[in-house]
Design a protein around this motif. Structure first.
Motif, short mmCIF file in Angstrom:
data_model
loop_
_atom_site.label_atom_id
_atom_site.label_comp_id
_atom_site.label_asym_id
_atom_site.label_seq_id
_atom_site.Cartn_x
_atom_site.Cartn_y
_atom_site.Cartn_z
N GLY A 51 45.33 45.05 41.42
CA GLY A 51 43.95 45.19 40.97
C GLY A 51 43.89 46.12 39.77
O GLY A 51 44.91 46.52 39.22
N SER A 52 42.70 46.46 39.37
CA SER A 52 42.52 47.37 38.23
C SER A 52 43.02 48.78 38.54
O SER A 52 43.43 49.51 37.65
CB SER A 52 41.04 47.46 37.85
OG SER A 52 40.55 46.20 37.52
N HIS A 53 42.97 49.15 39.84
CA HIS A 53 43.33 50.52 40.24
C HIS A 53 44.38 50.56 41.33
O HIS A 53 44.38 51.45 42.17
CB HIS A 53 42.07 51.27 40.70
CG HIS A 53 41.00 51.29 39.69
ND1 HIS A 53 39.92 50.45 39.72
CD2 HIS A 53 40.86 52.05 38.57
CE1 HIS A 53 39.14 50.69 38.68
NE2 HIS A 53 39.69 51.66 37.96
N GLY A 54 45.27 49.58 41.37
CA GLY A 54 46.33 49.59 42.38
C GLY A 54 46.47 48.27 43.09
O GLY A 54 45.92 47.25 42.66
N ARG A 55 47.19 48.32 44.21
CA ARG A 55 47.47 47.10 44.97
C ARG A 55 46.20 46.44 45.47
O ARG A 55 45.20 47.10 45.75
CB ARG A 55 48.39 47.41 46.15
CG ARG A 55 49.83 47.66 45.73
CD ARG A 55 50.77 47.79 46.89
NE ARG A 55 50.65 46.67 47.81
CZ ARG A 55 50.94 46.73 49.11
NH1 ARG A 55 51.34 47.85 49.64
NH2 ARG A 55 50.83 45.68 49.86
N ALA A 56 46.27 45.11 45.61
CA ALA A 56 45.11 44.35 46.04
C ALA A 56 45.57 43.14 46.84
O ALA A 56 46.73 42.73 46.75
CB ALA A 56 44.30 43.91 44.83
N TYR A 57 44.66 42.61 47.65
CA TYR A 57 44.92 41.41 48.45
C TYR A 57 44.09 40.26 47.92
O TYR A 57 42.96 40.46 47.44
CB TYR A 57 44.53 41.65 49.91
CG TYR A 57 45.43 42.58 50.69
CD1 TYR A 57 46.55 43.19 50.14
CD2 TYR A 57 45.15 42.84 52.02
CE1 TYR A 57 47.35 44.04 50.90
CE2 TYR A 57 45.95 43.69 52.78
CZ TYR A 57 47.05 44.28 52.20
OH TYR A 57 47.84 45.12 52.94
N LEU A 58 44.64 39.06 48.02
CA LEU A 58 43.94 37.84 47.64
C LEU A 58 43.43 37.15 48.89
O LEU A 58 44.19 36.89 49.82
CB LEU A 58 44.89 36.90 46.88
CG LEU A 58 44.28 35.58 46.40
CD1 LEU A 58 43.27 35.82 45.27
CD2 LEU A 58 45.38 34.62 45.93
N PHE A 59 42.12 36.86 48.93
CA PHE A 59 41.48 36.21 50.08
C PHE A 59 40.89 34.87 49.69
O PHE A 59 40.40 34.69 48.57
CB PHE A 59 40.33 37.09 50.62
CG PHE A 59 40.79 38.34 51.29
CD1 PHE A 59 41.13 38.35 52.64
CD2 PHE A 59 40.89 39.53 50.58
CE1 PHE A 59 41.56 39.51 53.27
CE2 PHE A 59 41.30 40.70 51.20
CZ PHE A 59 41.64 40.69 52.54
N ASN A 60 40.92 33.96 50.65
CA ASN A 60 40.31 32.65 50.47
C ASN A 60 38.79 32.74 50.48
O ASN A 60 38.11 32.09 49.70
CB ASN A 60 40.80 31.70 51.58
CG ASN A 60 40.41 30.28 51.31
OD1 ASN A 60 40.62 29.78 50.21
ND2 ASN A 60 39.84 29.63 52.30
N SER A 61 38.24 33.56 51.40
CA SER A 61 36.79 33.73 51.47
C SER A 61 36.47 35.14 51.94
O SER A 61 37.29 35.79 52.58
CB SER A 61 36.15 32.70 52.40
OG SER A 61 36.55 32.92 53.73
N VAL A 62 35.26 35.59 51.62
CA VAL A 62 34.79 36.93 51.97
C VAL A 62 33.33 36.85 52.41
O VAL A 62 32.66 35.84 52.18
CB VAL A 62 34.94 37.92 50.79
CG1 VAL A 62 36.40 38.13 50.43
CG2 VAL A 62 34.18 37.43 49.56
#
Length: 127
Positions: A51-62
């Motif tokens: 992400g812009s500020h570190g690790r991030a997860y990718l989700f199908n829906s939120v």
């Protein structure tokens, strides 16, 4: 064993009302700032995003997430059209939604969501 029925608002967070409550039997991710539910673990696609500020997860829906206007950004994997996403309850920017990918190899991201790890906490049944 917990039931798979949606959690009644009063049973979970009596002081706040969110649009969506995820069932208690699902491992979930919530906003670290206000504890609004954000996603079920079943909707997680990848833990290998930045992400812009570190690790991030990718989700199908939120859920419980609002979307800003789309704009083109040059990310690590090329040019994308993305829209910032924010928690509907506390208005914290969480990450972004991929609206369009311009490279063929990145098309799988379209319509998916990035949430930075620093903005979410694990809830329900992780032990």
């Amino acid at each position: 064993m917990p039931s798979c029925e949606p959690v009644p608002p009063a049973a979970c967070l009596p002081a706040k009302t969110f649009r969506s409550y995820l069932p208690r039997c699902h491992r979930t991710y919530s906003c670290v700032h206000c504890r609004a539910h954000l996603a079920k673990h079943d909707e997680l696609i990848s833990k290998s995003f930045q992400g812009s500020h570190g690790r991030a997860y990718l989700f199908n829906s939120v859920v419980n997430v609002g979307c800003g206007p789309a704009e083109q950004r040059l990310l690590l994997t090329g040019l994308h059209s993305v829209a910032d996403i924010f928690c509907e309850n506390c208005k914290t920017t969480l990450g972004w939604k991929y609206e369009q990918a311009f490279e063929t190899s990145q098309k799988y991201k379209e319509g998916k969501y990035i949430i930075e790890m620093s903005h979410m906490v694990k809830d329900n049944g992780w032990e």
